[in-house]
Design a protein around this motif. Structure first.
Motif, PDB file in Angstrom:
ATOM      1  N   THR A 102       0.832  -1.208   0.000  1.00  0.00           N
ATOM      2  CA  THR A 102       0.000   0.000   0.000  1.00  0.00           C
ATOM      3  C   THR A 102       0.866   1.257   0.000  1.00  0.00           C
ATOM      4  O   THR A 102       0.567   2.240  -0.704  1.00  0.00           O
ATOM      5  N   LEU A 103       1.944   1.231   0.792  1.00  0.00           N
ATOM      6  CA  LEU A 103       2.827   2.401   0.886  1.00  0.00           C
ATOM      7  C   LEU A 103       3.725   2.547  -0.344  1.00  0.00           C
ATOM      8  O   LEU A 103       4.052   3.667  -0.756  1.00  0.00           O
ATOM      9  N   TYR A 104       4.089   1.394  -0.927  1.00  0.00           N
ATOM     10  CA  TYR A 104       4.975   1.409  -2.095  1.00  0.00           C
ATOM     11  C   TYR A 104       4.354   0.557  -3.203  1.00  0.00           C
ATOM     12  O   TYR A 104       4.728  -0.609  -3.393  1.00  0.00           O
ATOM     13  N   PRO A 105       3.360   1.127  -3.919  1.00  0.00           N
ATOM     14  CA  PRO A 105       2.639   0.355  -4.950  1.00  0.00           C
ATOM     15  C   PRO A 105       3.575  -0.153  -6.044  1.00  0.00           C
ATOM     16  O   PRO A 105       4.580   0.465  -6.384  1.00  0.00           O
ATOM     17  N   ALA A 106       3.206  -1.323  -6.575  1.00  0.00           N
ATOM     18  CA  ALA A 106       3.953  -1.917  -7.684  1.00  0.00           C
ATOM     19  C   ALA A 106       2.952  -2.366  -8.738  1.00  0.00           C
ATOM     20  O   ALA A 106       1.807  -2.706  -8.416  1.00  0.00           O
ATOM     21  N   PRO A 107       3.333  -2.347 -10.010  1.00  0.00           N
ATOM     22  CA  PRO A 107       2.398  -2.746 -11.067  1.00  0.00           C
ATOM     23  C   PRO A 107       2.005  -4.219 -10.974  1.00  0.00           C
ATOM     24  O   PRO A 107       2.822  -5.069 -10.609  1.00  0.00           O
ATOM     25  N   VAL A 108       0.731  -4.499 -11.292  1.00  0.00           N
ATOM     26  CA  VAL A 108       0.214  -5.873 -11.315  1.00  0.00           C
ATOM     27  C   VAL A 108      -0.246  -6.170 -12.735  1.00  0.00           C
ATOM     28  O   VAL A 108      -1.001  -5.382 -13.325  1.00  0.00           O
ATOM     29  N   TRP A 109       0.182  -7.283 -13.295  1.00  0.00           N
ATOM     30  CA  TRP A 109      -0.156  -7.635 -14.670  1.00  0.00           C
ATOM     31  C   TRP A 109      -1.366  -8.565 -14.687  1.00  0.00           C
ATOM     32  O   TRP A 109      -1.254  -9.766 -14.393  1.00  0.00           O
ATOM     33  N   ILE A 163     -10.931 -10.571  -6.410  1.00  0.00           N
ATOM     34  CA  ILE A 163     -11.583  -9.270  -6.632  1.00  0.00           C
ATOM     35  C   ILE A 163     -10.544  -8.157  -6.740  1.00  0.00           C
ATOM     36  O   ILE A 163     -10.600  -7.306  -7.642  1.00  0.00           O
ATOM     37  N   SER A 164      -9.588  -8.158  -5.801  1.00  0.00           N
ATOM     38  CA  SER A 164      -8.560  -7.113  -5.833  1.00  0.00           C
ATOM     39  C   SER A 164      -7.701  -7.223  -7.091  1.00  0.00           C
ATOM     40  O   SER A 164      -7.313  -6.223  -7.685  1.00  0.00           O
ATOM     41  N   PHE A 165      -7.417  -8.456  -7.497  1.00  0.00           N
ATOM     42  CA  PHE A 165      -6.619  -8.686  -8.701  1.00  0.00           C
ATOM     43  C   PHE A 165      -7.337  -8.140  -9.930  1.00  0.00           C
ATOM     44  O   PHE A 165      -6.730  -7.534 -10.822  1.00  0.00           O
ATOM     45  N   THR A 166      -8.668  -8.323  -9.960  1.00  0.00           N
ATOM     46  CA  THR A 166      -9.459  -7.848 -11.096  1.00  0.00           C
ATOM     47  C   THR A 166      -9.586  -6.332 -11.083  1.00  0.00           C
ATOM     48  O   THR A 166      -9.512  -5.675 -12.141  1.00  0.00           O
ATOM     49  N   LEU A 167      -9.768  -5.735  -9.900  1.00  0.00           N
ATOM     50  CA  LEU A 167      -9.970  -4.286  -9.803  1.00  0.00           C
ATOM     51  C   LEU A 167      -8.680  -3.506 -10.009  1.00  0.00           C
ATOM     52  O   LEU A 167      -8.719  -2.321 -10.380  1.00  0.00           O
ATOM     53  N   VAL A 175      -5.360  -1.344  -4.726  1.00  0.00           N
ATOM     54  CA  VAL A 175      -6.434  -2.189  -4.191  1.00  0.00           C
ATOM     55  C   VAL A 175      -5.876  -3.475  -3.608  1.00  0.00           C
ATOM     56  O   VAL A 175      -6.352  -3.993  -2.588  1.00  0.00           O
ATOM     57  N   ASP A 176      -4.863  -3.991  -4.257  1.00  0.00           N
ATOM     58  CA  ASP A 176      -4.208  -5.220  -3.824  1.00  0.00           C
ATOM     59  C   ASP A 176      -3.803  -5.141  -2.345  1.00  0.00           C
ATOM     60  O   ASP A 176      -4.068  -6.049  -1.559  1.00  0.00           O
ATOM     61  N   GLY A 177      -3.178  -4.043  -1.974  1.00  0.00           N
ATOM     62  CA  GLY A 177      -2.715  -3.871  -0.602  1.00  0.00           C
ATOM     63  C   GLY A 177      -3.847  -3.680   0.383  1.00  0.00           C
ATOM     64  O   GLY A 177      -3.818  -4.233   1.495  1.00  0.00           O
ATOM     65  N   TYR A 178      -4.868  -2.905   0.005  1.00  0.00           N
ATOM     66  CA  TYR A 178      -6.007  -2.666   0.900  1.00  0.00           C
ATOM     67  C   TYR A 178      -6.756  -3.957   1.216  1.00  0.00           C
ATOM     68  O   TYR A 178      -7.135  -4.210   2.365  1.00  0.00           O
ATOM     69  N   PHE A 179      -6.978  -4.763   0.195  1.00  0.00           N
ATOM     70  CA  PHE A 179      -7.648  -6.043   0.418  1.00  0.00           C
ATOM     71  C   PHE A 179      -6.801  -6.948   1.319  1.00  0.00           C
ATOM     72  O   PHE A 179      -7.324  -7.665   2.172  1.00  0.00           O
TER      73      PHE A 179
END
Length: 298
Positions: A102-109, A163-167, A175-179
Motif C-alpha cells: 500500500t505504501l509502495y505500490p507496484a504494477p500488477v499484470w 476481486i482485488s486482482f481484477t480491480l 487495491v491489492d494492498g487494501y484487500f
C-alpha cells in the motif's frame, strides 16, 4: 482407532490439496506480480504444515503407556492451539506485506486466464472445507473443526484476492494492498479466538455441559440418593468422570452392584470411564418421611 485413522486420512488429503494450491498460486503470483496472490500461496503452504502437525497430533492421541493410561489425547488440543498460532502468524505476515504494498505500490499484470485459475482454487478450497465438515460430523474432532474454519476463511481470502486482482487493472489506487490488510485483520481475529479456546482446553477447563449431563444421569438411577462433586477429565475424545455418590444400599454386594451399574451407564451413554466414592446415606423412605415431617427410627 478407526476414528483416528479416518482423521489421519483427512489430514493427509489436506496436505496434498494445499500443496497443489500452493504451487499453482505461487506460479500465478510470480507471473502477475500480485502480492495478495503471492501471500495467499504462502498461506496454503502454511496450511500444509498445519495438516502435518494435525497428522502427528492424531497419531499421538491414541498412543498409550503406563505413564499415560488415557493416551496422549490432549495432543489433539495442542495441535488445535498450534493451528491457531499459525493462523495468527499468517495474519501478521499478510498484514505487513500488504501494508508495504500500500505504501509502495507496484504494477500488477492482469490476465483473464490467471483470474480463472484463482477462481478455481477458491472453489477447491471451499470443497476442502466441506470435506472437513463431513469428516468432523462422522468423527468429531476440534482439529477438524479448526481445519474447516481455516478452509472457509481461505475461500473468502482467495475470493477477495481475486476481486482485488481484477480491480487493480482499472483502479488508480493499490487495491491489492487494501484487500490484503482487510484479510489479515480477519485472520488475526479468527486466530486469536481459536488460540483462547484451544488454550483453555489444554489448561483443563471444566466441561460444564458434560458434568451436568453426567450428574443428571447418575441422579436418576435407583439407589442413588445424592450426587456431588462431579468432575469431568477430558483427554482429547476420551472422557473420565469422578463423583461422590450417596446411596440407600447398605450391603457391600449392593454397593458394588450399584457402582458397576453406574460405570456401565456412563460408558454406554457418554463413552466415558467413571470412578465413584460411594457412601451410605439416608434411605429413600427416610427422605420421604423427613419431607413430610415424620420421624423415623433407624
Amino acid at each position: 482407532m478407526m476414528e483416528t485413522k479416518a482423521r489421519m486420512r483427512a489430514a493427509v488429503f489436506g496436505i496434498c490439496v494445499n500443496l497443489c494450491l500452493f504451487m499453482v498460486k505461487l506460479y500465478v503470483g510470480i507471473s502477475t506480480n500480485s502480492i495478495s496472490i503471492y501471500v495467499d500461496s504462502l498461506n496454503n503452504a502454511l496450511d500444509s504444515v498445519v495438516c502435518i502437525i494435525a497428522l502427528v497430533g492424531f497419531w499421538l492421541s491414541v498412543r498409550t503407556s503406563p505413564k499415560y493410561p488415557f493416551g496422549l489425547g490432549r495432543a489433539e488440543d495442542l495441535t488445535g492451539f498450534i493451528t491457531a498460532v499459525v493462523i495468527v502468524g499468517t495474519g501478521f505476515g499478510f498484514g505487513y506485506v500488504s501494508l508495504e504494498r500500500t505504501l509502495y505500490p507496484a504494477p500488477v499484470w492482469f490476465s483473464v486466464r490467471y483470474a480463472v485459475i484463482i477462481a478455481v482454487t477458491a472453489v477447491v478450497k471451499l470443497l476442502l472445507g466441506a470435506y472437513y465438515k463431513f469428516k468432523d460430523r462422522r468423527h468429531p474432532s476440534p482439529v477438524l473443526k479448526g481445519l474447516f474454519t481455516d478452509s472457509v476463511l481461505d475461500f473468502f481470502i482467495t475470493l477477495s484476492t481475486l476481486i482485488s486482482f481484477t480491480l487493480t487493472r482499472v483502479a488508480g489506487v493499490p487495491v491489492d494492498g487494501y484487500f490484503g490488510i482487510a484479510i489479515s485483520a480477519v485472520l488475526l481475529i479468527s486466530g486469536a479466538k481459536s488460540c483462547v479456546s484451544s488454550f483453555a482446553c489444554i489448561l483443563g477447563k471444566r466441561e460444564t455441559e458434560d458434568c451436568d449431563r453426567a450428574q443428571a444421569l447418575l441422579t436418576a438411577q435407583p439407589g442413588v440418593t445424592g450426587v456431588a462433586n462431579v468432575q469431568c477429565h477430558r483427554y482429547g475424545r476420551h472422557l473420565a468422570f469422578t463423583a461422590d455418590i450417596t446411596t440407600d444400599q447398605m450391603t457391600v454386594e449392593a454397593v458394588a452392584q450399584l457402582q458397576e451399574g453406574l460405570r456401565a451407564l456412563l460408558q454406554t451413554e457418554m463413552g466415558a470411564d467413571f470412578t465413584a466414592a460411594i457412601s451410605p446415606g439416608p434411605s429413600t423412605v427416610q427422605i420421604e418421611q423427613n419431607k413430610n415431617g415424620g420421624v423415623t427410627n433407624v
